[in-house]
Design a protein around this motif. Structure first.
Motif, PDB file in Angstrom:
ATOM      1  N   SER A  80       0.801  -1.225   0.000  1.00 32.22           N
ATOM      2  CA  SER A  80       0.000   0.000   0.000  1.00 32.22           C
ATOM      3  C   SER A  80       0.834   1.276   0.000  1.00 32.22           C
ATOM      4  CB  SER A  80      -0.924  -0.013   1.216  1.00 32.22           C
ATOM      5  OG  SER A  80      -1.769   1.115   1.184  1.00 32.22           O
ATOM      6  N   TYR A 111      -2.118   1.097   5.643  1.00 28.01           N
ATOM      7  CA  TYR A 111      -3.253   0.257   5.258  1.00 28.01           C
ATOM      8  C   TYR A 111      -4.604   0.880   5.594  1.00 28.01           C
ATOM      9  CZ  TYR A 111       0.041  -3.379   4.066  1.00 28.01           C
ATOM     10  OH  TYR A 111       1.050  -4.084   3.466  1.00 28.01           O
ATOM     11  N   ALA A 148      -6.413   3.993   4.404  1.00 28.68           N
ATOM     12  CA  ALA A 148      -6.246   5.062   3.417  1.00 28.68           C
ATOM     13  C   ALA A 148      -7.032   6.307   3.787  1.00 28.68           C
ATOM     14  CB  ALA A 148      -6.659   4.564   2.040  1.00 28.68           C
ATOM     15  N   ASP A 205      -1.523  -3.433  -3.705  1.00 29.43           N
ATOM     16  CA  ASP A 205      -2.423  -3.771  -2.606  1.00 29.43           C
ATOM     17  C   ASP A 205      -3.645  -2.862  -2.610  1.00 29.43           C
ATOM     18  OD1 ASP A 205      -1.302  -5.938  -1.363  1.00 29.43           O
ATOM     19  OD2 ASP A 205      -0.247  -4.803   0.178  1.00 29.43           O
TER      20      ASP A 205
END
Length: 690
Positions: A163, A174, A176, A209
């Motif tokens: 990510s 992770y 966002a 990811d």
């Protein structure tokens, strides 16, 4: 004698000289000379000569080069030429039909070509730790671009980048804050576009990811939801909480993965929101169709940027039960108020709920819509560690008729509690015997959330684990640094001083900077420091020095990837278990129609001696060491009745046989194949129907 003119056989001869034969020179010049009466004398008169009529009849006109059309037509109608012409015509027609039929047959019988995500190992990069390009101590997208030659040097064609969305980095990116933007610590959208272009220019593919389960609490959606703004009101999971004595009583006993209640009270909305992970990562409400559409739009956006595939993480958490019942405790006698750890509950209502796989199929459908262009198939993986529930993991493959993930990431080799020949066999067999027919396996021995091989099981087993990874059937996934045997950094070295994004909420000694050379900071950054300290062994464990050593971990890794890429039995052939015990795990890779077999003898225990000829009927008495973790042994001939291996040693043996193991009665049930194919030595091609 007969007069020539009367016999219709005119033969005019010049009284002074014969007429010159000018072949097929155009007649105009000749005629001009004949008609030019002003410069020449009158044409001589004809005279009579005696001609033998029998001789004239015997003068037969034959084909000659450059004959005019009229003469050619005289011969074309003759039987000897007409028949030959027709034979040649029908031979050409028959040959063309045969060629078309042969082509159709070859296509029909040929096995499906391996897709790009099957044909190459995958190299997984944690971008913050790979290469710093701007001297701020953090790895970035430009740094990855600078080091793409390392990927090709490893004979790898697929890059997986974890990510990099804009994020507060509370859980290393992770959660966002904006799914449509790059976190400034990694660069800009222009940097990303340049990286994608550079990756594709080198013939590589890129996977990224995507964690759809939750966002950061800084995300615009959450800010609008906590204020009950329009459609965003129900973008997250909100419930009323009971307040008593100044404390919040959550709706139920659900616990987050990080521990303590998974409900957090919000002062703005005056309700509790649900979070499976940290309180800074509120879960999205996937029972809201609008939320599902938002994720579909995010997928389309990044595929439009040129991404070749996604790994969807934490998907088993996408749905929760709507009834909000307490989850059952593992220890029924435990006081409910004392339950604070995730492992203390059975998560029957917060993972893998009914409807989950419908959502995953919708992801697959969206990706398939953008996979129609030839050569642009979009890979989809899922990244959820189901631990002991192998059946739940296999469900992510989908069914025979409804596709989901190309493969769910396999954590079996990572989750082994102890290392031995038997435990490795059990980890491999658990996946292979439960994998649906026709599906494709994958293997990993390291990840961003697991201790590195050297630290987890010992330095002496790094090479043999890489040999296992790259010789099993399916797609191997290598976490950056495993190709040189990097170790964890000491946990006490990971402090808030090094993590500039805020207080440390997790430990991550396996995310230390990539060790490129023996210079300051291992060549990771030209700045004064790195976001995490470089491992102290970087002067002996780095890419530069191992590239020069023929017996290094890196050299062995490259030799193994070459073997996998170049040998048909290794990339799509059968795998058959031969033997396993406390010390060794032995298996073969072979292909129908090919008499060349590769046998792996891998030692995960102590020194061992094994008689393979007694185990495998018809095994040749000798085999050649194709590759060894001890490079000096490569090319040696060994006696198959006496195969010795030391602790952590691995051998790739090569031999020829007309009786492959997978056809032997004794090994039925011990052999597996994905994307089955057979080799035709006569035509030097693969076909599907063996």
């Amino acid at each position: 004698t007969v007069e020539v003119e009367a016999r219709s056989l005119p033969m005019e001869l010049s009284e002074k000289r014969g007429v010159e034969n000018n072949g097929f020179v155009q007649n105009e010049a000749f005629e001009g000379k004949e008609m030019d009466t002003s410069s020449q004398e009158e044409m001589p008169k004809t005279c009579s000569v005696d001609v033998d009529p029998v001789a004239v009849e015997e003068t037969v006109l034959k084909p000659y080069a450059g004959m005019p059309k009229e003469v050619l037509l005289q011969f074309s109608s003759q039987p000897c030429y007409r028949v030959t012409r027709e034979i040649l015509f029908w031979l050409v027609i028959a040959g063309s039909i045969a060629l078309v039929c042969t082509t159709i047959t070859i296509i029909a019988l040929s096995p499906k070509c391996l897709d790009w995500w099957q044909a190459s190992p995958i190299y997984k990069i944690y971008p913050r730790s790979f290469k710093d390009s701007n001297m701020d101590g953090n790895g970035d997208l430009k740094g990855i671009q600078e080091k793409l030659d390392h990927i090709t040097y490893l004979n790898i064609k697929t890059v997986w980048i974890t990510s990099f969305f804009k994020s507060p980095l509370k859980d290393l990116g992770y959660g966002a804050e904006d799914f449509y933007d790059i976190d400034p610590i990694f660069g800009s959208m222009t940097d990303f576009e340049n990286l994608i272009a550079a990756i594709h220019d080198k013939g590589l593919k890129v996977i990224m990811d995507l964690i759809p389960n939750h966002t950061s609490d800084k995300h615009q959606w959450f800010q609008l939801s906590r204020n009950r703004t329009g459609k965003y009101t129900d973008y997250y999971i909100w419930q009323d909480c009971t307040q008593a004595a100044g404390s919040v009583i959550p709706p139920n006993n659900w616990v987050s993965v990080f521990g303590n209640s998974s409900w957090q009270f919000d002062d703005v909305r005056k309700q509790c929101y649900f979070h499976q992970f940290g309180k800074e990562q509120p879960d999205l409400n996937f029972r809201n169709v609008a939320v599902q559409q938002e994720i579909q739009d995010i997928i389309k956006f990044w595929l439009g940027k040129g991404v070749d595939g996604f790994s969807f993480g934490t998907v088993k958490f996408l749905l929760e039960a709507t009834h909000l019942r307490d989850e059952p405790p593992v220890n029924k006698s435990q006081n409910g108020e004392s339950i604070t750890a995730y492992s203390q509950l059975y998560h029957d209502y917060t993972t893998t709920q009914v409807g989950l796989h419908d959502i995953i199929r919708s992801f697959r459908h969206t990706m398939n819509e953008l996979s129609t262009e030839p050569g642009r198939y979009r890979f989809m993986g899922t990244n959820d560690d189901e631990k002991e529930d192998i059946e739940a993991t296999m469900m992510y493959y989908g069914t025979t008729f409804i596709q989901e993930a190309d493969f769910p990431l396999n954590f079996n080799l990572i989750n082994m509690k102890n290392l031995s020949g038997n435990s490795v066999f059990e980890a491999v067999d658990l996946w292979m015997k439960n994998m649906p027919a026709g599906k494709w396996p994958n293997w990993a021995v390291g990840s961003p959330n697991t201790a590195r091989i050297s630290t987890r099981i010992g330095k002496e087993y790094v090479n043999v684990m890489n040999m296992l990874l790259l010789t099993l059937p399916g797609t191997p996934v290598t976490y950056y640094g495993e190709e040189i045997g990097m170790e964890n950094i000491a946990s006490e070295n990971v402090s808030e001083e090094h993590v500039n994004s805020g207080p440390v909420v997790v430990t991550f000694p396996e995310k230390s900077p990539m060790q490129w050379d023996g210079e300051v900071n291992a060549g990771f950054t030209e700045g004064n420091s790195s976001w995490l300290p470089v491992n102290s062994d970087y002067q002996s464990v780095n890419v530069e020095i191992q590239s020069a050593w023929s017996n290094s971990t890196l050299s062995l890794y490259r030799a193994l990837t070459l073997l996998r890429n170049n040998e048909l039995p290794m990339n799509r052939g059968w795998m058959c278990y031969i033997w396993n015990d406390r010390d060794v795990f032995v298996y073969v890779r072979e292909l129908d129609g090919l008499d060349r077999v590769f046998m792996m003898v891998l030692n995960f225990g102590q020194e061992s001696t094994i008689d393979l000829k007694a185990i495998v009927p018809n095994l040749p008495s000798e085999a050649v060491i194709r590759l060894s973790t001890h490079f000096s042994n490569a090319g040696e001939v060994v006696n198959t009745e006496l195969i010795k291996t030391e602790m952590g040693e691995g051998l790739v043996l090569e031999y020829k046989t007309a009786k492959p193991v997978h056809t032997m009665e004794a090994f039925q049930g011990k052999c597996f194949v994905a994307e089955k194919a057979c080799y035709s030595k006569a035509f030097n091609l693969l076909f599907a129907n063996c």
